[in-house]
Design a protein around this motif. Structure first.
Motif, PDB file in Angstrom:
ATOM      1  N   HIS A 552      37.779  50.008  33.533  1.00 13.64           N
ATOM      2  CA  HIS A 552      38.880  50.382  34.850  1.00 13.64           C
ATOM      3  C   HIS A 552      39.649  49.369  35.263  1.00 13.64           C
ATOM      4  O   HIS A 552      39.337  48.011  34.594  1.00 13.64           O
ATOM      5  N   LEU A 553      40.864  48.740  35.394  1.00  9.82           N
ATOM      6  CA  LEU A 553      41.827  47.565  36.251  1.00  9.82           C
ATOM      7  C   LEU A 553      41.690  48.377  37.548  1.00  9.82           C
ATOM      8  O   LEU A 553      41.521  48.978  38.346  1.00  9.82           O
ATOM      9  N   LEU A 554      41.300  46.833  37.992  1.00  9.29           N
ATOM     10  CA  LEU A 554      41.287  47.281  39.696  1.00  9.29           C
ATOM     11  C   LEU A 554      42.324  46.337  40.381  1.00  9.29           C
ATOM     12  O   LEU A 554      41.984  44.898  40.080  1.00  9.29           O
ATOM     13  N   ILE A 555      43.864  46.700  40.632  1.00  7.28           N
ATOM     14  CA  ILE A 555      45.287  46.312  41.259  1.00  7.28           C
ATOM     15  C   ILE A 555      44.087  45.371  42.669  1.00  7.28           C
ATOM     16  O   ILE A 555      44.619  46.666  43.629  1.00  7.28           O
ATOM     17  N   VAL A 556      44.532  44.710  43.232  1.00  6.86           N
ATOM     18  CA  VAL A 556      44.561  44.284  44.277  1.00  6.86           C
ATOM     19  C   VAL A 556      46.183  43.462  44.879  1.00  6.86           C
ATOM     20  O   VAL A 556      46.226  43.027  45.036  1.00  6.86           O
ATOM     21  N   ASN A 557      46.215  44.463  45.847  1.00  3.99           N
ATOM     22  CA  ASN A 557      47.733  43.873  46.772  1.00  3.99           C
ATOM     23  C   ASN A 557      47.406  42.761  47.722  1.00  3.99           C
ATOM     24  O   ASN A 557      46.496  43.221  48.287  1.00  3.99           O
ATOM     25  N   GLU A 558      47.818  42.033  47.389  1.00  8.10           N
ATOM     26  CA  GLU A 558      48.113  40.947  49.151  1.00  8.10           C
ATOM     27  C   GLU A 558      46.883  40.305  49.169  1.00  8.10           C
ATOM     28  O   GLU A 558      46.798  40.524  50.880  1.00  8.10           O
ATOM     29  N   PHE A 559      46.195  40.103  48.455  1.00 10.27           N
ATOM     30  CA  PHE A 559      45.183  39.778  48.769  1.00 10.27           C
ATOM     31  C   PHE A 559      44.972  37.843  49.252  1.00 10.27           C
ATOM     32  O   PHE A 559      45.900  37.793  48.563  1.00 10.27           O
ATOM     33  N   PRO A 560      44.564  37.688  50.635  1.00  4.87           N
ATOM     34  CA  PRO A 560      43.672  38.921  50.592  1.00  4.87           C
ATOM     35  C   PRO A 560      43.077  39.381  52.155  1.00  4.87           C
ATOM     36  O   PRO A 560      41.953  39.810  52.662  1.00  4.87           O
ATOM     37  N   HIS A 561      44.435  39.932  52.487  1.00  5.39           N
ATOM     38  CA  HIS A 561      45.189  40.937  53.412  1.00  5.39           C
ATOM     39  C   HIS A 561      43.928  41.906  53.589  1.00  5.39           C
ATOM     40  O   HIS A 561      43.853  42.678  52.374  1.00  5.39           O
ATOM     41  N   GLY A 562      42.935  41.621  54.680  1.00  2.04           N
ATOM     42  CA  GLY A 562      41.813  43.328  54.593  1.00  2.04           C
ATOM     43  C   GLY A 562      40.501  42.947  54.473  1.00  2.04           C
ATOM     44  O   GLY A 562      40.023  43.797  54.414  1.00  2.04           O
ATOM     45  N   PHE A 563      40.793  41.261  53.700  1.00  4.25           N
ATOM     46  CA  PHE A 563      39.452  41.468  52.961  1.00  4.25           C
ATOM     47  C   PHE A 563      38.603  40.459  54.070  1.00  4.25           C
ATOM     48  O   PHE A 563      39.047  39.360  54.293  1.00  4.25           O
ATOM     49  N   ASP A 564      37.419  41.421  54.488  1.00  2.00           N
ATOM     50  CA  ASP A 564      36.525  39.825  55.194  1.00  2.00           C
ATOM     51  C   ASP A 564      35.741  39.445  53.998  1.00  2.00           C
ATOM     52  O   ASP A 564      35.587  39.328  53.086  1.00  2.00           O
ATOM     53  N   ASP A 565      34.637  38.765  54.712  1.00  2.00           N
ATOM     54  CA  ASP A 565      33.831  37.527  53.644  1.00  2.00           C
ATOM     55  C   ASP A 565      33.003  38.147  52.847  1.00  2.00           C
ATOM     56  O   ASP A 565      32.990  37.657  51.416  1.00  2.00           O
ATOM     57  N   ARG A 566      32.496  39.301  52.955  1.00  2.00           N
ATOM     58  CA  ARG A 566      31.849  40.132  52.600  1.00  2.00           C
ATOM     59  C   ARG A 566      32.291  40.712  51.558  1.00  2.00           C
ATOM     60  O   ARG A 566      32.012  41.047  49.942  1.00  2.00           O
ATOM     61  N   ALA A 567      33.656  41.342  51.146  1.00  5.87           N
ATOM     62  CA  ALA A 567      35.196  42.396  50.286  1.00  5.87           C
ATOM     63  C   ALA A 567      35.090  41.033  49.632  1.00  5.87           C
ATOM     64  O   ALA A 567      35.110  41.078  48.563  1.00  5.87           O
ATOM     65  N   VAL A 568      35.521  39.407  49.948  1.00  2.98           N
ATOM     66  CA  VAL A 568      35.518  38.525  48.937  1.00  2.98           C
ATOM     67  C   VAL A 568      34.009  38.358  48.244  1.00  2.98           C
ATOM     68  O   VAL A 568      34.858  38.203  46.877  1.00  2.98           O
ATOM     69  N   THR A 569      33.379  38.130  48.824  1.00  2.00           N
ATOM     70  CA  THR A 569      31.995  38.110  47.803  1.00  2.00           C
ATOM     71  C   THR A 569      32.355  39.023  47.023  1.00  2.00           C
ATOM     72  O   THR A 569      31.931  38.686  45.695  1.00  2.00           O
ATOM     73  N   ARG A 570      32.291  40.561  47.200  1.00  2.08           N
ATOM     74  CA  ARG A 570      32.023  41.374  46.062  1.00  2.08           C
ATOM     75  C   ARG A 570      33.077  40.956  44.950  1.00  2.08           C
ATOM     76  O   ARG A 570      33.309  41.118  43.892  1.00  2.08           O
TER      77      ARG A 570
END
Length: 657
Positions: A552-570
């Motif tokens: 799998h390839l995960l594309i994340v656009n405009e990181f870290p917009h929409g990411f809280d601390d837990r999401a950043v850790t993951r």
């Protein structure tokens, strides 16, 4: 200037990381021994030879060759080592000469990592000898020196090793001969004037790539260990990843046939036999490199072109620097002499110094232009022959695209070039599966005129570049063996993502909002955890039924917009642990947008390979330190090739389901 040594003469070493180049009329075996302060080699573990080609600080080739490059890092040698003896021997294979006296005198040269020769020694006067200690590096009062030895032995390796105090020397000599025999089919041919001999200077020894590689770079480009020491590609997930140096096949049957029209004699490209004699220049041939298949041969050839361009440019820049320093020295001498400081004599001397500088630069440029002409001719032949995974979007191979039945060896991430070599472009190939994630930098990048592109346009182009890379990865894998998921928290990337969403090739709709981010990261994190536990516990058959095990390839656009601390850790967890179990990350982000997180995300940025949506010279190789300009591979304006390729991918996925 380089010192030309005579037998017994010594010379200081200005560097502790060097390369020793051996050249001979016929293939010879090269090796080295590590002796203590008494000059004795205590055991076979202190002998580097084709059967044991690597020890800390020294690396040799696995095979007999007419050209050898021994990598030496004196700082990495064990403290007990006080002498490194470089040896060459005639292999005991059918057809090999029986004494050095029947051949032209071999030569050994010591160079720095930039290819500049420090000292050379021609082993003249040999007669019945079949093994010779060519040079020795020895420690004297904390510093290393080199000595020309030239001590030959008519009784071969056995006598040489015995003389160095090695017990059971005959047994080790037989082991070395056996290792050489196994590699005899891969012997490197002697360079010929009629063939295409690369005369560039800078080594690619490094780590790197890679030093390089870049060491942490290529580009950040990494340089793994000697390609000749790597196993042949197995195709499985354990294969080498993200390498910039091509692996050399161990299959003799796959080597180019005798009479190949291109003579690749530099250390990373091997041929099985010398090319046929030619009266004039011989045109290059696509795939004329070593490998199991045409795909692997083309991969090796592309990275050989990269190495050649790096070396040619390094040699040119070194020559220009020398010309500048020489002119400055001569001008200083003019100013230091009161008799020539003023008047017509001084003007004449200054003009002569500038003329000599111009002549040296002109000569260096002529050599570079010759090498660039060869590489350009090779590129014009190789580019049309590249398979889709390696090819530009504007090449005809995409018009005949069909979904493959096996994944490729590598994928093209873009093109590389140097200021001196414009418009020549060399493909940037990354081994699959990807070992490192990718980061498309949507931050401001200065243009060639010093300005900055529009921010919104640059962000759109960055995501578009990510979409093209995702499409290439989808097209390069068999149906159902590679999936793409997208996180677009604000939904701002709908236009750029349209080719993927309209073709229906995504594993699911782009995730938006905090809930979408949490859902995708949670599922992928769980998948990584389950597969890791199963692999480490040897219980792959215990995985839940229906678990998607495709890459799998995960594309994340405009990181870290929409990411809280837990999401950043993951996300950091997926970047670190995902590649080993088939989950890869592609961020589209401006690093400045993450400044609020402080140094928390620094390890994430360093773990990713940074690419740009516009040309930028941010990639550095570790071998010679060039700043390479990277350019993404874009679809030509008005072309429908991307939509057609994705349509075929979608059809193949539907049939598989």
């Amino acid at each position: 200037m380089a010192a030309e040594l005579t037998r017994g003469q010594n010379h200081p070493l200005p560097h502790n990381r060097i390369e020793i180049r051996i050249s001979a009329e016929v293939p010879v075996t090269a090796g080295a021994t590590l002796a203590d302060d008494t000059g004795l080699v205590r055991d076979a573990g202190r002998v580097i030879h084709p059967g044991a080609p690597t020890l800390p600080g020294v690396e040799v080739s696995r095979q007999a060759a007419a050209e050898h490059r021994l990598a030496v890092d004196l700082d990495a040698l064990p403290e007990a080592v006080h002498r490194v003896s470089v040896l060459i021997a005639l292999p005991a294979t059918p057809g090999s000469p029986h004494r050095f006296g029947a051949l032209a005198a071999p030569r050994a040269a010591v160079t720095g990592l930039d290819g500049t020769e420090v000292a050379g020694y021609t082993l003249a006067g040999l007669d019945a000898e079949t093994a010779v200690v060519a040079l020795e590096l020895y420690r004297r009062q904390g510093a290393w020196k080199i000595r020309a030895v030239g001590q030959g032995y008519a009784d071969g390796l056995t006598a040489l090793l015995t003389d160095q105090g090695l017990p059971r020397a005959a047994e080790l000599a037989r082991e070395i001969e056996a290792a050489v025999a196994r590699g005899a089919a891969r012997a490197v041919p002697v360079p010929t004037d009629g063939g295409r001999t690369r005369r560039t200077a800078a080594p690619v020894g490094g780590p790197d790539p890679a030093g390089s590689t870049a060491a942490g770079s290529p580009y950040d480009v990494r340089a793994p260990g000697d390609a000749t020491d790597r196993p042949a590609r197995s195709g499985g997930p354990e294969a080498a990843n993200d390498d910039v140096r091509p692996a050399v096949s161990e299959d003799p049957a796959a080597a180019p046939s005798p009479g190949g029209p291109v003579d690749y004699t530099h250390p990373r490209r091997r041929q099985a036999a010398p090319p046929a004699p030619a009266a004039g220049p011989v045109p290059p041939v696509a795939g004329d490199a070593v490998g199991w298949s045409m795909e692997e041969r083309l991969y090796n050839q592309v990275w050989g072109m990269f190495e050649d361009l790096a070396r040619s440019t390094a040699a040119y820049r070194s020559a220009v620097d020398f010309a500048e320093s020489r002119m400055e020295k001569e001008l200083d001498q003019v100013l230091a002499d009161p008799r020539s400081r003023l008047g017509s004599a001084g003007d004449v001397a200054r003009e002569a110094a500038r003329a000599r500088r111009a002549q040296l630069v002109e000569q260096a440029r002529a050599v570079l232009d010759r090498d660039l002409a060869q590489l350009t001719a090779e590129s014009e032949v190789v580019e049309p022959a590249l398979p889709p995974a390696y090819a530009r979007w504007d090449t005809p191979v995409w018009h005949a695209y069909r979904v493959p039945t096996e994944p490729p060896m590598a994928v093209r991430l873009g093109d590389l070039h140097l200021p001196e070599s414009d418009p020549l472009r060399v493909p940037l190939l990354a081994r699959l599966p990807l070992e490192r994630g990718l980061w498309i930098d949507s931050g401001p990048v200065p243009t060639s005129d010093g300005g900055l592109p529009d921010t919104a346009e640059l962000r759109h182009l960055a995501l578009h570049t990510a979409v093209l890379l995702a499409a290439r990865l989808l097209a390069a894998h068999p149906a159902g063996e590679f999936g793409v998921q997208v996180i677009d928290p604000a939904g701002s990337g709908a236009l750029a993502l349209a080719p993927l969403t309209e073709a229906g090739v995504l594993a699911g709709p782009p995730a938006t909002g905090a809930a979408g981010v949490e859902d995708v990261l949670g599922r992928l994190t769980e998948r990584v955890d389950l597969v890791q536990m199963a692999v480490r516990g040897g219980a792959a058959d215990a995985l839940p039924p229906g678990l998607d095990l495709s890459r799998h390839l995960l594309i994340v656009n405009e990181f870290p917009h929409g990411f809280d601390d837990r999401a950043v850790t993951r996300l950091r967890y997926l970047a670190d642990e995902g590649p080993a179990v088939g989950v890869h990350l592609l961020l589209v982000a401006d690093r400045e947008d993450a400044a609020a997180y402080g140094p928390l995300l620094d390890p994430l940025w360093r773990s990713l390979m940074r690419l740009t949506p516009v040309p930028d010279d941010h990639l550095a190789d570790p071998w010679v330190g060039h700043a390479w300009t990277y350019e993404p591979c874009l679809v030509p304006t008005g072309s429908l090739v991307l939509q057609e390729v994705l349509r075929q991918v979608a059809i193949a996925r539907t049939k598989r389901l």
